[in-house]
Design a protein around this motif. Structure first.
Motif, short mmCIF file in Angstrom:
data_model
loop_
_atom_site.label_atom_id
_atom_site.label_comp_id
_atom_site.label_asym_id
_atom_site.label_seq_id
_atom_site.Cartn_x
_atom_site.Cartn_y
_atom_site.Cartn_z
N GLY A 1 0.86 -1.18 0.00
CA GLY A 1 0.00 0.00 0.00
C GLY A 1 0.89 1.23 0.00
O GLY A 1 1.45 1.59 -1.03
N LEU A 2 1.06 1.82 1.16
CA LEU A 2 1.91 3.02 1.28
C LEU A 2 3.39 2.73 1.06
O LEU A 2 4.17 3.63 0.75
CB LEU A 2 1.73 3.65 2.66
N ALA A 3 3.81 1.49 1.28
CA ALA A 3 5.21 1.14 1.05
C ALA A 3 5.40 1.03 -0.47
O ALA A 3 5.29 -0.05 -1.06
CB ALA A 3 5.55 -0.17 1.75
N HIS A 4 5.66 2.15 -1.08
CA HIS A 4 5.69 2.24 -2.54
C HIS A 4 6.52 3.47 -2.91
O HIS A 4 6.57 4.43 -2.15
CB HIS A 4 4.24 2.38 -3.04
N PRO A 5 7.21 3.45 -4.04
CA PRO A 5 8.07 4.57 -4.45
C PRO A 5 7.35 5.91 -4.39
O PRO A 5 7.94 6.93 -4.07
CB PRO A 5 8.46 4.21 -5.88
N ARG A 6 6.05 5.93 -4.74
CA ARG A 6 5.27 7.17 -4.71
C ARG A 6 4.18 7.11 -3.65
O ARG A 6 3.19 7.83 -3.71
CB ARG A 6 4.68 7.45 -6.10
N ARG A 7 4.35 6.18 -2.70
CA ARG A 7 3.40 6.01 -1.59
C ARG A 7 1.99 5.68 -2.08
O ARG A 7 0.99 6.14 -1.50
CB ARG A 7 3.37 7.27 -0.69
N PHE A 8 1.88 4.93 -3.16
CA PHE A 8 0.56 4.60 -3.69
C PHE A 8 0.59 3.24 -4.39
O PHE A 8 0.41 3.12 -5.60
CB PHE A 8 0.09 5.69 -4.67
N GLY A 9 0.81 2.21 -3.60
CA GLY A 9 0.86 0.86 -4.14
C GLY A 9 -0.53 0.28 -4.38
O GLY A 9 -1.56 0.93 -4.13
N LEU A 10 -0.54 -0.96 -4.86
CA LEU A 10 -1.77 -1.68 -5.19
C LEU A 10 -2.88 -1.56 -4.15
O LEU A 10 -4.04 -1.27 -4.48
CB LEU A 10 -1.39 -3.15 -5.39
N ALA A 11 -2.55 -1.78 -2.88
CA ALA A 11 -3.58 -1.78 -1.83
C ALA A 11 -4.21 -0.40 -1.66
O ALA A 11 -5.43 -0.29 -1.48
CB ALA A 11 -2.99 -2.26 -0.51
N SER A 12 -3.40 0.65 -1.74
CA SER A 12 -3.93 2.01 -1.62
C SER A 12 -4.79 2.35 -2.84
O SER A 12 -5.86 2.95 -2.73
CB SER A 12 -2.79 3.01 -1.49
N HIS A 13 -4.31 1.97 -4.00
CA HIS A 13 -5.02 2.23 -5.26
C HIS A 13 -6.40 1.55 -5.25
O HIS A 13 -7.42 2.18 -5.55
CB HIS A 13 -4.18 1.71 -6.42
#
Length: 247
Positions: A124-136
């Motif tokens: 989720g938030l653990a993503h280069p732009r803080r917007f991984g699969l779970a957040s999306h």
DNA sequence: GCGACAG
DNA sequence: ATCTTGTCGC
């Protein structure tokens, strides 16, 4: 009592789905501030928890997703749904959502019931732009979501203590973007991060409750097995659901 | 520029 | 993710 039905559907990729990496990154930058981070999320052990996962046959360009709903208290399966379609995006680290979301959304919609907390296979938030699969997925559905990944991606982490339940921060520089959670004593931890409308503490508590016997949460294990089945079936009998997998 | 990199 | 045999263990 008879066998639980599995709802099966097909996917149509939206006309405006991103085609290039630049377009996909632009979508992430546009949606990232819609993530809600000030809600604690559903209490662990109550209500429903839904695992989602995806399987691929890249040779044929076929993708299958599964959503499996569990009773959070007993981990019993309450409902299941699958969706089959065409691959919508190549695998690019940081852009996994564009490869998985159309099919996952179709499976979730086919459920026709409230999924409760959605557990994703990834970040989720653990993503280069803080917007991984779970957040999306959370922003698109409005549902509370968390990400549970099997690998640390590009992040650094402190090794949690050996006992089950031990945790340690997952770090992007000095920021704790998630947590390494030891779900089984002495076994490699899983990597938990917030998706949407859930706190990191709640996300970790759910992950531990969902993994009493295995490293990976029961929700993910059930969804993984089901989407693989659905993929096999789809490849063995093309058009058995609807022509061209919906696309 | 080169390598690493959720699934 | 996926390709892949046997093998050790509950």
């Amino acid at each position: 009592m008879r066998t639980l039905d599995t709802i099966m559907t097909t996917v149509r990729i939206p006309e405006d789905w991103p085609t290039t990496e630049a377009e996909a990154r632009a979508v992430q930058d546009e949606l990232r501030d819609r993530v809600v981070l000030d809600e604690p999320g559903p209490p662990p052990g109550t209500g429903r928890v839904t695992g989602v996962d995806v399987a691929y046959d890249d040779e044929r360009g076929v993708v299958a997703a599964a959503a499996v709903v569990l009773d959070a208290a007993t981990l019993a399966v309450v409902a299941r749904a699958t969706a089959v379609g065409r691959v919508s995006f190549p695998y690019v680290p940081g852009l996994l959502a564009f490869r998985e979301i159309p099919t996952v959304l179709a499976a979730l919609e086919a459920l026709h019931l409230d999924p409760g907390l959605v557990v994703c296979d990834g970040y989720g938030l653990a993503h280069p732009r803080r917007f991984g699969l779970a957040s999306h997925l959370g922003v698109l559905t409005g549902l509370p979501t968390i990400g549970v990944a099997k690998n640390p991606f590009t992040f650094a982490y402190v090794e949690p203590a050996a006992p089950r339940g031990s945790t340690a921060p997952l770090l992007a520089g000095a920021d704790e973007v998630g947590r390494a959670v030891r779900t089984q004593a002495g076994v490699k931890p899983v990597f938990v991060s917030v998706g949407h409308r859930v706190s990191l503490d709640t996300a970790c508590a759910h992950t531990l409750a969902l993994a009493p016997k295995h490293r990976v949460p029961e929700s993910t294990r059930r969804a993984d097995a089901l989407c693989r089945e659905a993929l096999k079936e789809a490849v063995a009998r093309p058009g058995a659901r609807s022509p061209e997998y919906g696309n």
